[in-house]
Enzyme design. Structure first.
Site, PDB file in Angstrom:
ATOM      1  N   GLY B  65     -61.540 109.833 111.084  1.00 30.04           N
ATOM      2  CA  GLY B  65     -61.243 110.007 109.663  1.00 30.04           C
ATOM      3  C   GLY B  65     -62.154 110.977 108.935  1.00 30.04           C
ATOM      4  O   GLY B  65     -62.906 111.735 109.532  1.00 30.04           O
ATOM      5  N   SER B  66     -62.047 110.934 107.604  1.00 31.04           N
ATOM      6  CA  SER B  66     -62.631 111.939 106.715  1.00 31.04           C
ATOM      7  C   SER B  66     -64.144 112.078 106.869  1.00 31.04           C
ATOM      8  O   SER B  66     -64.859 111.099 107.075  1.00 31.04           O
ATOM      9  CB  SER B  66     -62.321 111.577 105.271  1.00 31.04           C
ATOM     10  OG  SER B  66     -63.090 112.372 104.390  1.00 31.04           O
ATOM     11  N   THR B  67     -64.601 113.326 106.708  1.00 27.43           N
ATOM     12  CA  THR B  67     -66.039 113.611 106.747  1.00 27.43           C
ATOM     13  C   THR B  67     -66.773 112.925 105.600  1.00 27.43           C
ATOM     14  O   THR B  67     -67.981 112.749 105.656  1.00 27.43           O
ATOM     15  CB  THR B  67     -66.318 115.122 106.640  1.00 27.43           C
ATOM     16  OG1 THR B  67     -65.725 115.609 105.445  1.00 27.43           O
ATOM     17  CG2 THR B  67     -65.761 115.864 107.814  1.00 27.43           C
TER      18      THR B  67
END
Lengths: 401, 140
Positions: B65-67
């Protein structure tokens, strides 16, 4: 990992806890990716700006790091925010969001990052030279820097790019090394690729296939920097392409070296499947968006010509860097576009804007990257087509059949 | 009775740590996956949904998932709800950066099949000392 005496001192906290933290981040990533050492960087682009994505956690982290004395040691610029710093109220964004967003930008400024708020730093003075080691986040800018400018960067995340700015270094792995910059995917183009949306559609197809491979394009002919910007942005959105070569165009595309002897070949007979994949069934268009990645002066001039003497029915936004908008004002282009009712906006990106605060349901754009992200990130049904089709949708409020 | 196992590991973020193992066979994403104000896993359908990561030695194959997930870990830590340590099969950059900025000890390249939920796990440099409790040890 081999660290110099200076790097070991930085890690030990000799230059303060802020610098030590930056070194810790870079060394941890170096360990994960098997880097042998660090390399100095000449330029940084920092993503992770919209308060919508960062939230209080991210804002707190940035503020704490600045309080520890962390400051960028190399020229560093900032990605787009969620709003235009000057026009947000007229556009209908909330005061609450604007306040938190401004606090994020101020925290970055305290860290020594220039508040350019654009995904095209290379159009506003942050222009690395061929062979420079840099640390950029923002996938479309990474692609442009590696491929079109021949600089060297991995796809950094926001915190690791910021750490590189503060440490003046990054870990030497991935695209910093010669052996990882050669293409494993040969892409043979067997159809016309003419318009900006064609370049985006091609990028969408190739990015899906390539994932994180380096593509080598044959049969594209001459391409402008603006076309390459659209191609690279689309590949970085549908895939994770950080570097590509275009035969006869990009600076590292000497075929005997750029293409690995053992490679896969992808033939592209047409772009239809990309246009189909990026188009929803929307007919009535509420919002038309140009400038993903942020529009250059050439794109703004083209829109000024297309909108001259006309009046838009749909909300029409052209997003660009603040510095480019200033130049466009100087050339009379902003006045020309805005007399149609369209807006030229700076600092912001619709993909990270709090679009749920506004009432739009459908959007048209010539950007394949925008068309990839808007449905999931902004919750709008998207039409993707040529600049001319999008201008027509702006004028009539209806997607042209 | 308790049995003790020593497992080799690669240090991602150094530091001593110990706690009860909380294990997910599935990758874990922090942005939208873990509530930073409660420490509870909130991703619908995730094997750890409804369980708190606070104070645990959190064992999962890798991040996803997202940084921005790095910052969720930071906020967990600021709220005193961070895991005591993170153990991965393969570290990913988002979780690695999150561990560093949040001062959470982290190792990877560990044989996760040797750890069970509830085991006491201690990290000493690049060694994991796993003590299985009586309740967890199947009779021979």
């Amino acid at each position: 990992m081999d660290l110099s005496a200076e790097e070991r001192a930085m890690l030990a906290g000799d230059l303060g806890p802020g610098v030590a933290k930056a070194l810790e981040i870079i060394v941890a990533l170096g360990r994960v990716y098997g880097a042998r050492g660090l390399v100095p960087v000449t330029s940084v682009q920092v993503a992770g700006v919209s308060y919508r994505n960062l939230g209080e956690a991210g804002l707190q982290f940035l503020t704490d790091w600045a309080d520890q004395g962390a400051r960028a040691q190399v020229p560093a610029t900032l990605n787009p925010a969620g709003i235009d710093a000057l026009a947000w109220r007229e556009l209908g964004f909330s005061e609450e969001f604007a306040g938190r967003q401004m606090a994020v930008v101020q925290a970055y400024e305290a860290l020594g990052i220039a508040a350019t708020c654009t995904c095209t730093p290379y159009l506003v003075g942050n222009v690395p030279s061929f062979g420079d080691h840099i640390a950029w986040s923002e996938s479309s800018a990474v692609s442009y820097a590696n491929s079109v400018l021949g600089a060297r960067t991995n796809r950094e995340g926001g915190p690791s790019a910021l750490a590189a700015a503060i440490a003046g270094r990054t870990a030497a792995y991935g695209f910093h090394l010669d052996q990882n910059r050669r293409a494993a995917l040969r892409v043979v183009i067997r159809c016309p690729v003419r318009t900006l949306s064609d370049f985006g559609a091609l990028g969408h197809l190739v990015g899906k296939h390539a994932r994180d491979k380096v593509p080598f394009f044959e049969g594209l002919g001459e391409c402008s920097p603006t076309q390459l910007k659209a191609l690279g942005a689309a590949m970085a959105a549908s895939g994770a392409v950080a570097l590509y070569h275009v035969d006869g165009v990009t600076p590292e595309a000497d075929r005997s070296h750029a293409l690995l002897p053992e490679h896969e070949t992808l033939v592209v007979p047409d772009l239809q499947s990309a246009y189909a994949a990026l188009n929803a069934e929307a007919t009535e268009i509420d919002l038309v968006w140009f400038g993903c990645p942020h529009a250059g002066l050439d794109e703004i001039a083209q829109l000024a010509r297309l909108l001259e003497g006309r009046r838009v029915a749909a909300a029409t936004w052209v997003t660009t860097a603040r510095a480019i908008r200033e130049r466009a004002i100087g050339e009379g282009l902003v006045a020309s576009i805005e007399s149609s009712g369209a807006r030229v906006l700076a600092d912001m990106c619709l993909v990270v804007a709090p679009m749920q605060e506004l009432a739009f349901r459908t959007l048209a754009t010539p950007s394949a990257k925008g068309a990839t992200y808007v449905p999931s990130h902004a919750g709008l049904a998207v039409r993707f087509g040529t600049i001319e089709q999008c201008v027509e949708a702006a004028i009539t409020g209806i997607w042209p059949a | 009775m308790s049995a003790e196992t020593h497992l080799s590991a690669r240090v991602v973020n150094a530091g001593p740590a110990a706690g009860p193992a909380l294990i997910s066979q599935e990758p874990l994403g922090f942005l939208g996956g873990v509530d930073p104000d409660t420490g509870v896993v909130i991703e619908t359908g995730h094997p750890l949904e409804g369980q708190s990561v606070a104070g645990s030695v959190l064992v999962f194959p890798t991040g996803k998932g997202s940084t921005v997930g790095s910052y969720t870990l930071y906020r967990l830590a600021r709220n005193g709800l961070a895991p005591a340590a993170i153990v991965n099969a393969e570290a990913d950059p988002v979780v690695a950066v999150g561990a560093v900025i949040s001062d959470i000890p982290m190792v990877d390249q560990v044989d996760l099949s040797r750890i069970q939920t509830g085991d006491r796990v201690e990290i000493r440099d690049d060694v994991l000392i796993v003590s299985s409790t009586a309740a967890n040890t199947a009779p021979p």
